[in-house]
Design an enzyme around this catalytic site. Structure first.
Site, mmCIF file in Angstrom:
data_model
loop_
_atom_site.group_PDB
_atom_site.id
_atom_site.type_symbol
_atom_site.label_atom_id
_atom_site.label_comp_id
_atom_site.label_asym_id
_atom_site.label_seq_id
_atom_site.Cartn_x
_atom_site.Cartn_y
_atom_site.Cartn_z
ATOM 1 N N ASN A 61 54.134 81.919 58.903
ATOM 2 C CA ASN A 61 54.584 82.954 57.964
ATOM 3 C C ASN A 61 55.327 82.270 56.826
ATOM 4 O O ASN A 61 56.472 81.855 56.983
ATOM 5 C CB ASN A 61 55.507 83.947 58.699
ATOM 6 C CG ASN A 61 56.074 85.009 57.762
ATOM 7 O OD1 ASN A 61 55.612 85.153 56.622
ATOM 8 N ND2 ASN A 61 57.064 85.747 58.232
ATOM 9 N N TRP A 62 54.637 82.163 55.689
ATOM 10 C CA TRP A 62 55.254 81.463 54.537
ATOM 11 C C TRP A 62 56.315 82.317 53.853
ATOM 12 O O TRP A 62 57.016 81.824 52.984
ATOM 13 C CB TRP A 62 54.168 81.102 53.525
ATOM 14 C CG TRP A 62 53.324 79.915 53.902
ATOM 15 C CD1 TRP A 62 53.321 79.243 55.107
ATOM 16 C CD2 TRP A 62 52.361 79.252 53.073
ATOM 17 N NE1 TRP A 62 52.417 78.214 55.073
ATOM 18 C CE2 TRP A 62 51.811 78.195 53.833
ATOM 19 C CE3 TRP A 62 51.908 79.451 51.777
ATOM 20 C CZ2 TRP A 62 50.824 77.340 53.313
ATOM 21 C CZ3 TRP A 62 50.923 78.607 51.266
ATOM 22 C CH2 TRP A 62 50.398 77.555 52.031
ATOM 23 N N LYS A 63 56.364 83.590 54.180
ATOM 24 C CA LYS A 63 57.288 84.525 53.504
ATOM 25 C C LYS A 63 57.085 84.424 51.985
ATOM 26 O O LYS A 63 55.947 84.265 51.549
ATOM 27 C CB LYS A 63 58.730 84.241 53.932
ATOM 28 C CG LYS A 63 58.871 84.219 55.456
ATOM 29 C CD LYS A 63 60.294 84.228 55.913
ATOM 30 C CE LYS A 63 60.333 84.212 57.438
ATOM 31 N NZ LYS A 63 61.674 84.324 57.978
ATOM 32 N N HIS A 87 57.698 93.301 59.995
ATOM 33 C CA HIS A 87 58.611 92.160 60.106
ATOM 34 C C HIS A 87 60.054 92.629 59.890
ATOM 35 O O HIS A 87 60.292 93.533 59.079
ATOM 36 C CB HIS A 87 58.230 91.088 59.072
ATOM 37 C CG HIS A 87 58.927 89.788 59.314
ATOM 38 N ND1 HIS A 87 60.220 89.575 58.918
ATOM 39 C CD2 HIS A 87 58.524 88.663 59.944
ATOM 40 C CE1 HIS A 87 60.578 88.349 59.279
ATOM 41 N NE2 HIS A 87 59.573 87.782 59.913
ATOM 42 N N GLU A 110 60.111 89.017 68.249
ATOM 43 C CA GLU A 110 60.945 88.182 67.383
ATOM 44 C C GLU A 110 62.384 88.695 67.431
ATOM 45 O O GLU A 110 62.738 89.651 66.736
ATOM 46 C CB GLU A 110 60.407 88.243 65.960
ATOM 47 C CG GLU A 110 61.186 87.367 65.009
ATOM 48 C CD GLU A 110 60.515 87.291 63.648
ATOM 49 O OE1 GLU A 110 60.150 86.182 63.265
ATOM 50 O OE2 GLU A 110 60.374 88.316 62.978
ATOM 51 N N SER A 135 62.701 80.717 64.842
ATOM 52 C CA SER A 135 63.085 79.300 64.808
ATOM 53 C C SER A 135 62.215 78.415 65.699
ATOM 54 O O SER A 135 62.721 77.508 66.366
ATOM 55 C CB SER A 135 64.558 79.135 65.187
ATOM 56 O OG SER A 135 65.381 79.817 64.282
ATOM 57 N N GLY A 144 58.215 80.416 60.991
ATOM 58 C CA GLY A 144 58.447 80.754 59.597
ATOM 59 C C GLY A 144 58.785 79.471 58.845
ATOM 60 O O GLY A 144 57.908 78.818 58.277
#
Ligand code: PEP
Length: 251
Positions: free
Chosen positions: A8-10, A93, A163, A211, A232
């Site tokens: 997930n590159w955000k 998310h 998450e 993490s 992430g």
């Protein structure tokens, strides 16, 4: 079940050029990977360029709107994403829930994404772990609300991501979740799913995010009761992301 690693590159990186470099480095790094599904969820703006760089990496979006086409300024529909070559979509998310997205809205997006042919990566997880274990109820409610009306036939397309928000790298005063925390919740989630959907849930992937790194990936995959991971921050560093994929490949 085949393991899956989803980056997930955000809202990163800042330029298309940097996105291309990062994606290409991952592509080179995963040469020879056969048993693990690899997905990257970049900002949608970069998709057209990135999809030309690798056939092996599937692309995901970080959100999708619940309408198909029409007067919804600023939105991108699940159908448009599918037509652009995207096959996965992160929904619900915690960073979007923080901006006001409710499970009711996530539910509409899940159903629309399924009807468009996308695989929803449904995010659930508690912000804190209270001593009276109310977080189990919270996770149960999130799961049931977000999957309301999803049919038995399509449930195997959904990936459920547990998450815990308190373990995400950007959470202030964060702490590490253990593979034990993860395993307990993965079992709980699978039980709720099987009460609702029966035998179909044997094929539903439950994955962990919060993490994830090269240091903890093996422990989560071996002892956390999950079928994949969603890093992430670590997915923004090709070396670290590839390391996690290689760990999954060996298990
Ligand atoms: C995330 O928020 O999707 C995530 C997993 O982030 P990180 O790995 O940086 O904790």
């Amino acid at each position: 079940m085949k393991k899956i690693i989803i980056g997930n590159w955000k809202m990163n990186p800042l330029t298309l050029k940097d996105a291309g470099k990062l994606f290409s480095s991952v592509t080179k790094g995963i040469y020879g990977i056969k048993k693990t599904d690899v997905v990257i969820c970049p900002p949608v703006l970069y998709i057209e360029r990135l999809k030309k760089l690798s056939k092996k990496i599937s692309l995901g979006a970080q959100d999708a709107f619940w309408g198909e086409v029409g007067p919804f300024t600023g939105q991108i529909s699940a159908h448009m994403l599918y037509n652009a070559g995207i096959r996965y979509v992160i929904l619900g998310h915690s960073e979007r829930r923080e901006l006001g997205e409710t499970s009711e809205v996530v539910n509409k997006k899940v159903k629309e994404s399924l009807s468009a042919g996308l695989r929803p990566i449904l995010c659930i997880g508690e912000s804190i772990r209270d001593e009276s274990h109310g977080y189990f109820n919270l996770v149960k409610n999130q799961l049931e609300e977000c999957l309301n009306g999803v049919s038995k036939n399509s449930i195997s397309k959904v990936i459920v991501m547990y998450e815990p928000v308190w373990a995400i790298s950007s959470t202030a005063n964060r702490r590490d979740a253990t593979s034990g925390d993860c395993r307990e919740m993965a079992i709980f989630i699978r039980k709720i799913l099987s009460d609702k959907f029966g035998g179909e849930v044997a094929n539903v992937r439950i994955i962990y995010g919060g993490s994830v790194s090269g240091k903890n990936a093996e422990d989560f995959l071996k002892n956390g009761g999950v079928d994949g991971l969603l890093p992430g921050r670590a997915s923004l560093d090709a070396k670290k992301f590839v390391e996690i994929i290689k760990i999954a490949e060996k298990i």
